[in-house]
Write an enzyme that holds these catalytic residues in place. Structure first.
Site, PDB file in Angstrom:
ATOM      1  N   TYR A   1       0.854  -1.185   0.000  1.00  0.00           N
ATOM      2  CA  TYR A   1       0.000   0.000   0.000  1.00  0.00           C
ATOM      3  C   TYR A   1       0.888   1.232   0.000  1.00  0.00           C
ATOM      4  O   TYR A   1       1.792   1.356   0.831  1.00  0.00           O
ATOM      5  CB  TYR A   1      -0.896  -0.005   1.242  1.00  0.00           C
ATOM      6  CG  TYR A   1      -1.836   1.177   1.354  1.00  0.00           C
ATOM      7  CD1 TYR A   1      -2.957   1.271   0.534  1.00  0.00           C
ATOM      8  CD2 TYR A   1      -1.617   2.175   2.292  1.00  0.00           C
ATOM      9  CE1 TYR A   1      -3.827   2.336   0.644  1.00  0.00           C
ATOM     10  CE2 TYR A   1      -2.493   3.247   2.414  1.00  0.00           C
ATOM     11  CZ  TYR A   1      -3.597   3.328   1.586  1.00  0.00           C
ATOM     12  OH  TYR A   1      -4.458   4.382   1.697  1.00  0.00           O
TER      13      TYR A   1
ATOM     14  N   LYS B   1       5.097   9.346   9.153  1.00  0.00           N
ATOM     15  CA  LYS B   1       4.838   8.881  10.504  1.00  0.00           C
ATOM     16  C   LYS B   1       5.871   9.338  11.516  1.00  0.00           C
ATOM     17  O   LYS B   1       5.709  10.367  12.167  1.00  0.00           O
ATOM     18  CB  LYS B   1       4.656   7.362  10.507  1.00  0.00           C
ATOM     19  CG  LYS B   1       3.501   6.885   9.611  1.00  0.00           C
ATOM     20  CD  LYS B   1       3.252   5.409   9.727  1.00  0.00           C
ATOM     21  CE  LYS B   1       2.234   4.920   8.708  1.00  0.00           C
ATOM     22  NZ  LYS B   1       0.897   5.471   8.869  1.00  0.00           N
TER      23      LYS B   1
ATOM     24  N   ASP C   1       9.411   2.629  -0.240  1.00  0.00           N
ATOM     25  CA  ASP C   1       8.383   3.302   0.552  1.00  0.00           C
ATOM     26  C   ASP C   1       8.657   2.963   2.014  1.00  0.00           C
ATOM     27  O   ASP C   1       8.288   1.903   2.509  1.00  0.00           O
ATOM     28  CB  ASP C   1       7.000   2.833   0.126  1.00  0.00           C
ATOM     29  CG  ASP C   1       5.878   3.467   0.938  1.00  0.00           C
ATOM     30  OD1 ASP C   1       6.170   4.156   1.938  1.00  0.00           O
ATOM     31  OD2 ASP C   1       4.703   3.257   0.584  1.00  0.00           O
TER      32      ASP C   1
END
Length: 473
Positions: A190, A313, A285
């Site tokens: 994702y 994050k 990623d």
């Protein structure tokens, strides 16, 4: 085998250090909310989500599905979504007063613990100067320097506001630099909810069992090619059948969005080689893995340097943030230095920069990653062992402060393997653990996270709760 995702090979993922840095647990500040003074048995008897139910029912009239992000709705685990009230250290409290040991950590950023006192104090000072400038501020320089010095692939960086935004920008950049349009992504990975990535995607798409999203035009995904994770032969075949057309390969170097899946030995180095041979870019990623597996992320941990990297994050310390970066010659394509346009009014927000700076400072202290590796390994080994002793098919693994387990014998190498999990059993396990005061991600297909605030007592209590719940399944 727990630390190797049920695999039969040996890697440094499986090694558990023998020492715990004394500074890590002592950093956990005193909590400013009252803990429920009840035993596990008493907690189960008094466990109630009445207020959460009322709040969620009201939310369903206000927001699609009652939530602002799909996995929060608990659709894959059933039962009542929980409305949280406060967090501190390794614990969370809901609006009914229930207390949980938290292994979601706001989906990763709470690596030093929730609501850290030093971070909160720094934010309070920054807020006195304002919450948003829409103009350059010195804090952007400070965090950029920290990121560049830590992450092997990054010589220049662009701050954005989310992981999705970072991945949108990095793929546009890869296409601009290579003058090619096709990309390769991996099934179950994702990279945010931008149109080009919603092909065989993970995270909420996998959790809810959704097909490729309606509303995404065919043209947006026509140039997106897919391969199973850990399958280098398929990647090579895609390059062979699309010669000179592939701009980049993008992947989570350790998958966290279809459950925790580690790369096979040699897979990342093979990707590095095949992209170089075909003049394509390799994009990591690291929105989840950045600063979590090691200070330099997965690329430092595995010793593989990509061309471009996305982050998120942790570098915002819990505030909305993202970033992408890479080699200087590539990054100088980004406006205003170059012709590839990308912008964001809140990019480099002073509050997010402040939280990120103080989070990364903490992570540079000696012993942090050794401690995360130790407690996470103990957690996964304890849960998997408890499940097997109770007669359940289960496997799991971890790297640094990132982990996961599947209700299947394994091994789990890619998303098709993960989908063999007994999701109904996971849902029962999940709800049982909630009643025992343990909060995991509400999906079989999401990774879990530990923090420096988690104590050995937290880990032991979690394993004991798992032993009890496994006996009841």
């Amino acid at each position: 085998m727990a630390a190797g995702v049920g695999l039969s090979w040996t890697s440094k993922i499986a090694r558990i250090p023998s020492s715990i840095p004394p500074s890590s647990p002592s950093r956990s500040p005193a909590r400013r909310v009252v803990r429920m003074a009840v035993s596990l048995d008493e907690k189960q008897k008094t466990f109630s989500l009445k207020k959460s139910e009322e709040a969620f029912n009201a939310a369903k009239e206000l927001m699609p599905g009652g939530v602002n992000s799909p996995v929060r709705a608990f659709k894959s685990v059933g039962g009542q979504p929980i409305v949280m009230d406060s967090v501190k250290g390794s614990h969370m409290w809901d609006i009914d007063g229930n207390e949980y040991i938290d292994y979601v950590g706001s989906w990763g950023p709470a690596i030093i613990g929730h609501a850290d006192d030093e971070v909160l104090a720094a934010l309070a000072e920054t807020m006195k100067k304002g919450t948003s400038f829409g103009a350059p501020c010195l804090l952007e320089n400070v965090l950029a320097e920290m990121v560049i010095s830590a992450v092997p692939s990054i010589e220049m960086v662009r701050m954005v506001n989310s992981g999705t935004e970072a991945c949108m920008g990095v793929i546009r950049l890869a296409r601009a630099f290579t003058k090619r349009e096709k990309i390769i992504k991996f099934e179950g990975c994702y990279h945010g909810h931008a149109d080009p990535f919603l092909v065989k995607a993970g995270s909420g798409v996998a959790t809810l069992g959704l097909p490729d999203s309606p509303g995404v035009p065919k043209g947006a995904t026509y140039e997106t090619l897919t391969s199973p994770f850990n399958d280098i032969s398929t990647v090579k075949n895609l390059f062979e059948s699309n010669k000179g057309e592939i701009a980049a390969v993008i992947l989570e170097p350790v998958v966290g969005n279809s459950g925790f899946i580690a790369p096979k030995p040699g897979f990342l180095s093979d990707l590095r080689e095949v992209t170089k041979q075909n003049d394509a870019l390799l994009v990591f990623d690291e929105v989840m893995t950045g600063f979590r597996l090691s200070y330099g992320g997965a690329q430092e941990y595995f010793g593989i340097t990509p061309d471009l990297t996305t982050l998120g994050k942790i570098i915002g310390g819990g505030l909305p943030v993202g970033a992408y970066g890479g080699r200087r010659e590539i990054m100088e394509m980004v406006a205003p230095a170059g012709p590839m346009y990308q912008a964001g009014t809140l990019s480099g927000n002073p509050l997010a920069m402040t939280a990120g700076i103080h989070t990364l400072k903490r992570l540079k202290e000696p012993g942090c990653y050794e401690y995360l590796t130790k407690i996470t390994s103990e957690l996964v080994v304890g849960i998997v062992d408890a499940g097997k002793k109770a007669g359940h098919a289960i496997c799991g693994g971890c790297v640094g402060g990132m982990f996961g387990f599947f209700f299947t014998e394994g091994p789990v190498y890619e998303f098709t393997d993960a989908k063999k999990s007994d999701t109904a059993k996971f849902a029962k396990f999940y709800r049982g653990m909630l009643e025992e005061g343990v909060y995991f991600a509400p999906s079989q297909f999401e990774a879990g996270f530990t923090s420096l605030a988690h104590t050995p007592e937290d880990i032991q209590r979690t394993i004991e709760a798992a032993e009890k719940v496994f006996q009841q399944l």
